[in-house]
Each structure stands twice: as C-alpha cells, then as structure tokens.
Design a protein around this motif. Sequence first.
Motif, PDB file in Angstrom:
ATOM      1  N   MET A  36      55.883 135.547  54.070  1.00  0.00           N
ATOM      2  CA  MET A  36      56.511 135.162  52.810  1.00  0.00           C
ATOM      3  C   MET A  36      58.001 135.504  52.814  1.00  0.00           C
ATOM      4  O   MET A  36      58.818 134.733  52.311  1.00  0.00           O
ATOM      5  N   ARG A  37      58.345 136.650  53.377  1.00  0.00           N
ATOM      6  CA  ARG A  37      59.765 137.001  53.462  1.00  0.00           C
ATOM      7  C   ARG A  37      60.512 136.007  54.356  1.00  0.00           C
ATOM      8  O   ARG A  37      61.627 135.580  54.035  1.00  0.00           O
ATOM      9  N   ALA A  38      59.872 135.632  55.455  1.00  0.00           N
ATOM     10  CA  ALA A  38      60.488 134.656  56.355  1.00  0.00           C
ATOM     11  C   ALA A  38      60.685 133.321  55.651  1.00  0.00           C
ATOM     12  O   ALA A  38      61.706 132.645  55.837  1.00  0.00           O
ATOM     13  N   LEU A  39      59.736 132.944  54.818  1.00  0.00           N
ATOM     14  CA  LEU A  39      59.832 131.683  54.094  1.00  0.00           C
ATOM     15  C   LEU A  39      60.988 131.703  53.103  1.00  0.00           C
ATOM     16  O   LEU A  39      61.810 130.777  53.063  1.00  0.00           O
ATOM     17  N   VAL A  40      61.057 132.764  52.311  1.00  0.00           N
ATOM     18  CA  VAL A  40      62.084 132.859  51.278  1.00  0.00           C
ATOM     19  C   VAL A  40      63.479 132.987  51.893  1.00  0.00           C
ATOM     20  O   VAL A  40      64.440 132.369  51.438  1.00  0.00           O
ATOM     21  N   GLN A  41      63.576 133.794  52.961  1.00  0.00           N
ATOM     22  CA  GLN A  41      64.877 134.032  53.591  1.00  0.00           C
ATOM     23  C   GLN A  41      65.204 133.021  54.689  1.00  0.00           C
ATOM     24  O   GLN A  41      66.253 133.091  55.298  1.00  0.00           O
ATOM     25  N   ARG A  42      64.255 132.120  54.939  1.00  0.00           N
ATOM     26  CA  ARG A  42      64.420 131.119  55.996  1.00  0.00           C
ATOM     27  C   ARG A  42      64.723 131.791  57.335  1.00  0.00           C
ATOM     28  O   ARG A  42      65.667 131.434  58.053  1.00  0.00           O
ATOM     29  N   ASP A  43      63.889 132.763  57.642  1.00  0.00           N
ATOM     30  CA  ASP A  43      64.066 133.610  58.824  1.00  0.00           C
ATOM     31  C   ASP A  43      63.071 133.173  59.904  1.00  0.00           C
ATOM     32  O   ASP A  43      61.918 133.597  59.917  1.00  0.00           O
ATOM     33  N   SER A  44      63.532 132.321  60.791  1.00  0.00           N
ATOM     34  CA  SER A  44      62.639 131.775  61.812  1.00  0.00           C
ATOM     35  C   SER A  44      62.201 132.826  62.832  1.00  0.00           C
ATOM     36  O   SER A  44      61.093 132.739  63.377  1.00  0.00           O
ATOM     37  N   GLU A  45      63.032 133.828  63.092  1.00  0.00           N
ATOM     38  CA  GLU A  45      62.654 134.864  64.057  1.00  0.00           C
ATOM     39  C   GLU A  45      61.453 135.667  63.569  1.00  0.00           C
ATOM     40  O   GLU A  45      60.520 135.941  64.329  1.00  0.00           O
ATOM     41  N   ALA A 102      48.156 133.462  57.042  1.00  0.00           N
ATOM     42  CA  ALA A 102      49.527 133.986  57.101  1.00  0.00           C
ATOM     43  C   ALA A 102      50.298 133.325  58.239  1.00  0.00           C
ATOM     44  O   ALA A 102      51.486 132.986  58.090  1.00  0.00           O
ATOM     45  N   LYS A 103      49.633 133.132  59.356  1.00  0.00           N
ATOM     46  CA  LYS A 103      50.263 132.455  60.492  1.00  0.00           C
ATOM     47  C   LYS A 103      50.627 131.017  60.132  1.00  0.00           C
ATOM     48  O   LYS A 103      51.706 130.523  60.488  1.00  0.00           O
ATOM     49  N   ASN A 104      49.745 130.345  59.393  1.00  0.00           N
ATOM     50  CA  ASN A 104      50.025 128.963  58.976  1.00  0.00           C
ATOM     51  C   ASN A 104      51.266 128.898  58.096  1.00  0.00           C
ATOM     52  O   ASN A 104      52.055 127.947  58.189  1.00  0.00           O
ATOM     53  N   ILE A 105      51.425 129.899  57.224  1.00  0.00           N
ATOM     54  CA  ILE A 105      52.624 129.948  56.378  1.00  0.00           C
ATOM     55  C   ILE A 105      53.859 130.106  57.254  1.00  0.00           C
ATOM     56  O   ILE A 105      54.868 129.413  57.073  1.00  0.00           O
ATOM     57  N   ALA A 106      53.783 131.020  58.208  1.00  0.00           N
ATOM     58  CA  ALA A 106      54.928 131.265  59.093  1.00  0.00           C
ATOM     59  C   ALA A 106      55.316 130.013  59.883  1.00  0.00           C
ATOM     60  O   ALA A 106      56.509 129.762  60.131  1.00  0.00           O
ATOM     61  N   VAL A 111      60.378 124.269  59.185  1.00  0.00           N
ATOM     62  CA  VAL A 111      60.539 123.002  58.475  1.00  0.00           C
ATOM     63  C   VAL A 111      61.247 123.227  57.153  1.00  0.00           C
ATOM     64  O   VAL A 111      62.175 122.483  56.784  1.00  0.00           O
ATOM     65  N   ILE A 112      60.823 124.268  56.438  1.00  0.00           N
ATOM     66  CA  ILE A 112      61.409 124.568  55.136  1.00  0.00           C
ATOM     67  C   ILE A 112      62.884 124.930  55.257  1.00  0.00           C
ATOM     68  O   ILE A 112      63.712 124.569  54.410  1.00  0.00           O
ATOM     69  N   GLU A 113      63.250 125.648  56.331  1.00  0.00           N
ATOM     70  CA  GLU A 113      64.632 126.119  56.439  1.00  0.00           C
ATOM     71  C   GLU A 113      65.621 124.979  56.635  1.00  0.00           C
ATOM     72  O   GLU A 113      66.819 125.147  56.417  1.00  0.00           O
ATOM     73  N   GLU A 114      65.125 123.813  57.020  1.00  0.00           N
ATOM     74  CA  GLU A 114      65.999 122.658  57.210  1.00  0.00           C
ATOM     75  C   GLU A 114      66.029 121.759  55.971  1.00  0.00           C
ATOM     76  O   GLU A 114      66.697 120.722  55.974  1.00  0.00           O
ATOM     77  N   SER A 115      65.310 122.154  54.916  1.00  0.00           N
ATOM     78  CA  SER A 115      65.204 121.329  53.713  1.00  0.00           C
ATOM     79  C   SER A 115      65.951 121.976  52.557  1.00  0.00           C
ATOM     80  O   SER A 115      66.163 123.192  52.543  1.00  0.00           O
ATOM     81  N   PRO A 116      66.331 121.195  51.575  1.00  0.00           N
ATOM     82  CA  PRO A 116      66.997 121.770  50.400  1.00  0.00           C
ATOM     83  C   PRO A 116      66.040 122.667  49.626  1.00  0.00           C
ATOM     84  O   PRO A 116      64.835 122.429  49.593  1.00  0.00           O
TER      85      PRO A 116
END
Length: 237
Positions: A36-45, A102-106, A111-116
């Motif tokens: 979830m943190r990776a999603l919100v912060q757009r943290d691909s690593e 959780a892995k599916n979310i990650a 994809v999300i980080e490249e979207s508005p």
Amino acid sequence: MSAAHTVKAFDDELDQLRALIAEMGGLAETAITDSMRALVQRDSETAIRVVQEDARIDAIEAEVERAAVQLIALRAPMADDLREVIAALKIASVVERIGDYAKNIAKRVHVIEESPTIEPLSLLPEMGRIAGEMVHNVLDAFAARDAYKAVQVCERDRAVDDFYNSIFRTLLTHMMENTHNITPATHLLFVAKNLERIGDHATNVAEMVYFAATGHHIAERQRGDDTAYMAADRAGE
C-alpha cells in the motif's frame, strides 16, 4: 518414553507450529503495509521487493504442512489439540493467499505510477490499514486461543466491505466522467478488491480460531449490498 515427556514433546512441536504461523502472519502484514505504501508513493522498488519476498511466505506454508502432518502422524492429538493442529494447517493456506493478494497489489504499482492521480486513491490506505489490522488481530487471537478476539475480527469485516462499495461507486463515476481515468481506475478497483478479499480471508481465519478454541462455529455473517462484489467477481480477481 514417559507420558510427561510425550506431552512436553507435543507441546514443543505445537509451539513450533504456532511460531511458523506467527512468522507467516508477520510477513503477510508487512507485505500489505509495504504494497500500500508503494502504491501511494508510487515506489516501484518497494513493490518489486514485496513480490520477491512472497516466496518466503510460500516456503513457510510448506513447512507448516510438513510439521502439521508429522505432528498428527506421530502424536495422534485428540479433541482440542487436534482442532488446533488442523486450524494451523488451514490458516497457513489462508495466510499464503493473503500474501498473494498483497503481491497482486504490488504488481499494479508500476502501472499506477505512470497514470494521473485520481481521488479514490486517497481512500485505499485506510482500507488497507483496517485489513492489515484484521490480519494482525486474528493471528494474535490464534496464538492466544482467544475466541472473543476472533469474533471482534469478524465484526470489523463490515468496515472493509463498506470501503469497497464506496470505492467501487467512486471509481465507476470517475470512469464515466473521463475516459482517461478508465485504466488507472480499473487497476485501483482491483487493488480495492484484493483488500476486500484480505478482509474476507482474515474473517475466515477468525472463524477457524473460534472453532479451534470452542468447538463451535460462528453464526453465518449477514451481508448488505453485494452489487459491487458481483460486478468485480465477474471481472475476475
């Protein structure tokens, strides 16, 4: 071998089984938080790390299966003890599935980080927090054989369901208002669905814990509006 020694050996092996479940649960909780943190912060690593570390959860599940089967075969537990061993075996499978969600979310982070950014993204962290707390609390209930705490976990599932229905409707509105939102909104819908499933699985574990502790089943839960569930289930998990 004396009866006292046999009992102690069984208790030690049961403690080892509980420890494996606790380790699995800890890793699953971390995976939920980090994804979830990776999603919100757009943290691909961080997202990549969550995906990679899921293999450890899978490996521990295999350890639990071996330990539970060996314990049943060698110790022939009965009544309360047998229920706990069987519960541990089933819980390991459910926790492994939680790790997969959780892995599916990650996996959707790149994809999300490249979207508005769209507004419903702000609702997901709280939904994820509640789902993660449910996992944490239900594993505490298992470790303590606490039937009351298991019931409390079941009761919290309604909050996760309500979040899902709200997010579903909000995302649908965004997709209808602007076609450019369709791709990111669809991915966020799948994230919300994964969190909803984590809540459901935590509830399933709570029901197992309750049965292991009491020998009785929790009454079947009632659900409200299932429109969003039906639509998302048709789309696939």
